[in-house]
Design an enzyme around this catalytic site. Structure first.
Site: not given
Ligand code: ARG
Length: 465
Positions: A30, A117, A162, A284, A290, A292, A297, A324, A332
């Protein structure tokens, strides 16, 4: 390097006998997106190490080394020189590994009494709390812009609709204050959400708490949390605070999208009610004439992704058993994109709204065109003694006459009007004019210019609180 050594490179490598598959490593990492949490991750670690030293789990010297090392890591990240490694999976392990590279074995003690976690749940809450404060300020800036414009155009008359059919005249200021009220509720929802964001999960560790004599109140105080969470399983597993934020965002964007739709309509040649300054529009490549309304939008369009992120997070959560699960790593990107999108849209709107120019003459012509004072004539007849349903019928006939003649009620002569009812007298013209119509709605929440001014004054006072 042998395969075995490779797996031992991982901070969790002890029990593994072969290295992670190269694709799986990329698939599960991640760090590509969670590195944006680095600042809050380090802030959380500083508080955690400080608390560990206070309760005697770390020595003061160890804590000082950790804090100094973390400052170096932070500086390196901010300089752009930090090397983020996919094989270290996420922001947490990248920072911890870099700390250990710098200060040696003491770096490995930072994770005592904590798990990724509770660490990641803490980081997201710290991050979101900061972003909520930025968003609240930007929202207030937009609200102020709406109030300024509403006061400037408190007496500018436009048709109220309305079914998108001309209904009754309203003041443009009154119409703008309708948007303002929606944003007031959005701002309230945001502050309400902040209360539940600002609770500290740290100390939950992996799921069950920790055997070290931690002081969670102290860590919560150091990090500015209102309190420490009550249940360790809940603390590491639920993301309802992020869902709540996304639901605030979806409602806000839905409001901005409706507002956008009106701005798009109003800038069209068919309505021609307002002008947006050139700096908020584009041209445009083929049609030279134009101009816009791209900003409205785009805001209308971006509402789709924000609403989508809310559904993503709800769906992410719905099947998860306690506590978890790696699923939560998927929280995220939707959250970050929601934050970025909302900030961008609010910034564009806060800049643009004060620069909206009302074309009062066009609004006025449009208000007259649709028999918008017909209800006023009915009310006039009721005040002269007619029953409302009879008055409705009489005015309906007068409107049919106006349609055939191509003339508004206010453009008819007294003798033309008295054909429909002998209750009509010279004073009818006081209510048939647009000004008479809006001025007559003179109560709290009504469209009269004085009421709009008073509402804006009240709103301004509340906004300052
Ligand atoms: N990168 C993980 C997340 O975003 C962090 C927590 C990972 N925990 C684990 N037990 N693998 O959730």
């Amino acid at each position: 390097m042998t395969d075995q050594n490779k797996s031992a490179d991982k901070l969790w490598g002890g029990r593994f006998s072969e290295p992670t598959d190269a694709f799986v490593e990329r698939f599960t990492a991640s760090v590509g997106f969670d590195q944006r949490l680095y600042h809050h991750d380090i802030t959380g670690s500083v508080a955690h190490a400080t608390m560990l030293a206070e309760v005697g789990v770390l020595t003061v010297d160890e804590k000082n080394q950790i804090l100094a090392g973390l400052q170096e890591v932070r500086a390196e990240i901010e300089s752009g020189a930090f090397h983020w490694s996919i094989s270290l999976e996420d922001v947490h392990m990248n920072i911890e590994a870099s700390l250990t590279d710098r200060i040696g074995i003491t770096g490995k003690k930072l994770h005592t009494g904590r798990s990724r976690n509770d660490q990641v749940a803490t980081d997201i809450r710290l991050y979101l709390r900061d972003e909520i404060d930025v968003i609240a300020d930007e929202l207030a800036r937009l609200q102020l812009g709406l109030l300024d414009l509403a006061e400037r155009d408190a007496a500018t008359i436009m048709p109220g609709f309305t079914h998108l059919q001309t209904a009754q005249p309203v003041t443009f200021g009154h119409h703008l204050l309708a948007w303002y009220e929606m944003l007031v509720r959005d701002a309230e929802r945001l502050q309400d959400c902040r209360k539940r964001v600002n609770v500290m999960p740290l100390g939950a560790a992996a799921l069950a708490g920790t055997t070290y004599p931690i002081d969670r109140q102290m860590t919560a105080r150091l990090l500015g949390f209102d309190r420490a969470s009550e249940n360790s399983l809940d603390s590491v597993s639920d993301r309802d605070f992020a869902i709540e934020f996304c639901s605030f965002a979806a409602l806000l964007m839905t409001h901005l999208s409706r507002f956008s739709e009106e701005l798009v309509l109003w800038t069209s040649a068919q309505f021609d009610f307002i002008d947006l300054p050139d700096r908020f529009c584009t041209g445009s490549s083929i049609m030279p004439q134009k101009k816009n309304p791209d900003v409205p939008e785009l805001v209308r369009g971006k509402t789709g992704r924000v609403n989508g992120h809310l559904i993503s997070l709800l769906t992410l959560m719905k099947g998860q058993p306690l506590a978890y699960n790696k699923d939560n790593q998927e929280d995220k990107e939707p959250l970050f994109d929601t934050v970025d999108t909302v900030k961008g849209c609010l910034r564009a709107y806060a800049d643009m709204v004060p620069a909206i120019h009302a074309k009062a003459d066009n609004m006025r012509i449009a208000a007259k065109r649709g028999f918008s004072t017909a209800t006023d004539l009915a009310d006039y007849l009721v005040k002269k003694g007619a029953a409302f349903r009879d008055a409705h019928e009489i005015v309906g006939k007068a409107v049919a006459f106006g349609v055939a003649e191509g003339r508004d009620l206010s453009d008819m002569t007294l003798s033309e009007l008295t054909q429909f009812s002998d209750m009509i007298g010279e004073d009818v013209f006081d209510v048939l004019t647009l000004e008479g119509s809006v001025q007559a709605r003179d109560h709290q929440g009504g469209t009269a210019p004085d009421q709009v001014r008073a509402a804006a004054v009240r709103a301004r006072a509340k906004l300052r609180q």
